[in-house]
Design a protein around this motif. Structure first.
Motif, mmCIF file in Angstrom:
data_model
loop_
_atom_site.group_PDB
_atom_site.id
_atom_site.type_symbol
_atom_site.label_atom_id
_atom_site.label_comp_id
_atom_site.label_asym_id
_atom_site.label_seq_id
_atom_site.Cartn_x
_atom_site.Cartn_y
_atom_site.Cartn_z
ATOM 1 N N ARG A 37 0.827 -1.214 0.000
ATOM 2 C CA ARG A 37 0.000 0.000 0.000
ATOM 3 C C ARG A 37 0.858 1.260 0.000
ATOM 4 O O ARG A 37 0.610 2.198 -0.774
ATOM 5 N N GLN A 38 1.868 1.271 0.871
ATOM 6 C CA GLN A 38 2.744 2.442 0.931
ATOM 7 C C GLN A 38 3.498 2.649 -0.376
ATOM 8 O O GLN A 38 3.681 3.788 -0.830
ATOM 9 N N ALA A 39 3.927 1.553 -0.986
ATOM 10 C CA ALA A 39 4.646 1.664 -2.255
ATOM 11 C C ALA A 39 3.749 2.252 -3.337
ATOM 12 O O ALA A 39 4.176 3.088 -4.139
ATOM 13 N N LYS A 40 2.497 1.837 -3.352
ATOM 14 C CA LYS A 40 1.548 2.361 -4.337
ATOM 15 C C LYS A 40 1.326 3.855 -4.161
ATOM 16 O O LYS A 40 1.079 4.581 -5.135
ATOM 17 N N GLU A 41 1.424 4.332 -2.928
ATOM 18 C CA GLU A 41 1.160 5.745 -2.652
ATOM 19 C C GLU A 41 2.243 6.675 -3.196
ATOM 20 O O GLU A 41 2.064 7.893 -3.180
ATOM 21 N N ALA A 76 -3.416 -11.015 -5.877
ATOM 22 C CA ALA A 76 -4.756 -10.736 -5.360
ATOM 23 C C ALA A 76 -4.835 -9.435 -4.574
ATOM 24 O O ALA A 76 -5.925 -9.019 -4.182
ATOM 25 N N ILE A 77 -3.694 -8.766 -4.342
ATOM 26 C CA ILE A 77 -3.685 -7.538 -3.552
ATOM 27 C C ILE A 77 -4.126 -6.352 -4.402
ATOM 28 O O ILE A 77 -3.671 -6.173 -5.528
ATOM 29 N N LYS A 78 -4.986 -5.518 -3.858
ATOM 30 C CA LYS A 78 -5.654 -4.471 -4.629
ATOM 31 C C LYS A 78 -4.723 -3.396 -5.178
ATOM 32 O O LYS A 78 -5.077 -2.713 -6.144
ATOM 33 N N TRP A 79 -3.549 -3.216 -4.588
ATOM 34 C CA TRP A 79 -2.652 -2.152 -5.050
ATOM 35 C C TRP A 79 -1.633 -2.626 -6.089
ATOM 36 O O TRP A 79 -0.882 -1.824 -6.611
ATOM 37 N N VAL A 80 -1.589 -3.892 -6.365
ATOM 38 C CA VAL A 80 -0.577 -4.452 -7.254
ATOM 39 C C VAL A 80 -1.043 -4.368 -8.699
ATOM 40 O O VAL A 80 -2.098 -4.885 -9.059
#
Length: 403
Positions: A37-41, A76-80
């Protein structure tokens, strides 16, 4: 260890740039999810890179989840946005260019490669590195230790004792014990705090003095946000996030438009399985599930009693209740409880206008994980020693657990 943190390591990137966060992702937990999540931000496309089993053995020790299972989870992770399946443990500048990635992302703990060096030293020197805060309070090593303790509890893990334990669980309201779903005011406040942290909409259930289910806290009520959708509900302990968990939830979601997942409280799981359970706390279980793209809503302190489940299904206007196929008799109570909590289908059909859909047990389950653990006991012990020797904290200022 004192270290200088480059301000460029925490700056945003443009939308067309790609960031790579590599990891073992073994015994996947909410710390992994929070890192993604942090990486996506940072603002660009996020590429999750996994390591092969051999690469993990070379650098860290024996993995418990297989390579393909770890790939399935991170997908399956929403930010990937993308997954690279075979990344080296020490990512070089040439690796980033080969993967068409602009930056490598890692936590503020130094990851040591097999050569004894910082695994990201080359990307840092090249200005192709971004830093996130490592999530404190959870780790694969901690979960592994709890699994080892649970493996020594045969009364829970032996299938031949299932019937008597299942009967006991179904009858606990009639016994002279407090209902696990009846919570104190302070406990309800704690659950509301958890609900507000989740990465999807959520609600908390309490039992009122009249024994009627009531929602408190969390975000807007689930049925008010999905008036025209086919709602699917399922429930369980969801104690480990493994490939079987992902597969089951994906199959449940395919039964409708919106998937609501009920998670049993720590008290209920402990009451049913013993003091070694749950392996992972309710807060961490909920955070992990809320990171999955197929999970739309979460209900904390979900009921396990049939009458309460029926009331919940009616309250949420659920069209489909997804349960696990219980034809397999050689499974432990811990494995039965983890997802698709079984309820007498005939009774539900008589009292509820929706439908019950049975999903076959995935190949990967709590039991299969425990079996692997028993088969790899010597290697696992070595893994403990390796993992504990390869983390150096840089103490990046701030709250590590902001989710």
């Amino acid at each position: 260890m004192d270290a200088v943190i480059d301000q460029e390591w925490t700056s945003k990137v443009s939308r067309n740039e790609r960031l790579l966060l590599d990891g073992c992702f073994d015994l996947f937990h909410y710390g992994h999810a929070n890192a993604l999540r942090q990486a996506k931000e940072f603002g660009g496309d996020l590429v999750a890179a996994t390591h092969s089993d051999d690469e993990i053995r070379r650098c860290k020790g024996e993995p418990l989840y297989s390579w393909s299972e770890r790939i399935q989870i991170v997908r399956a992770i929403k930010w990937v946005d993308d997954v690279i399946e075979d990344a080296p443990y020490s990512v070089s500048v040439s690796d980033l260019r080969r993967f068409q990635v602009d930056f490598a992302v890692h936590g503020d703990d130094v990851s040591i490669g097999a050569d004894g060096r910082d695994s990201h030293i080359l990307t840092k020197e090249a200005g192709m590195f971004k830093m996130i805060r490592r999530t404190r309070g959870i780790s694969s090593t901690t979960i592994l230790g709890r699994l080892l303790d649970a493996a020594e509890s045969p009364s829970v893990l032996q299938a031949e004792k299932e019937e008597s334990k299942a009967e006991k669980a179904d009858q606990h309201v009639k016994e002279n014990q407090p209902q696990p779903n009846n919570i104190t005011e302070s406990q309800s406040e704690e659950l509301i705090e958890i609900a507000d942290k989740l990465w999807c909409s959520s609600a908390v259930i309490v039992s009122t003095p009249s024994q009627q289910i009531k929602f408190i806290g969390g975000r807007p009520q689930i049925n008010s946000t999905t008036p025209d959708k086919q709602i699917v509900y399922t429930c369980g302990s969801f104690d480990l996030c493994h490939a079987g968990t992902v597969k089951f939830l994906e199959q449940a979601k395919a039964l409708g438009d919106c998937l609501v997942v009920g998670i049993f409280s720590d008290q209920l799981v402990r009451w049913m399985l013993g003091d070694q359970f749950p392996i992972v706390t309710l807060e961490h279980r909920a955070l992990c599930l809320s990171a999955l793209s197929v999970v739309d809503h979460i209900v904390l302190n979900a009921p396990s009693e049939q009458k309460d489940i029926l009331e919940l299904l009616d309250h949420l206007d659920v069209k489909t209740f997804a349960v696990l196929n219980q034809c397999i008799t050689s499974q432990s109570l811990a494995s039965k409880l983890e997802f698709g909590h079984p309820i007498e289908k005939s009774s539900i059909d008589l009292k509820w206008s929706g439908s019950v859909s049975t999903i076959d047990r995935p190949v990967v389950s709590f039991d299969s994980i425990i079996f692997r653990l028993s088969q790899k006991s010597e290697q696992i012990q070595k893994t403990f020693d390796v993992k504990n020797s390869k983390v150096i904290s840089l103490n990046l200022p701030g709250n590590y657990n902001v989710v």
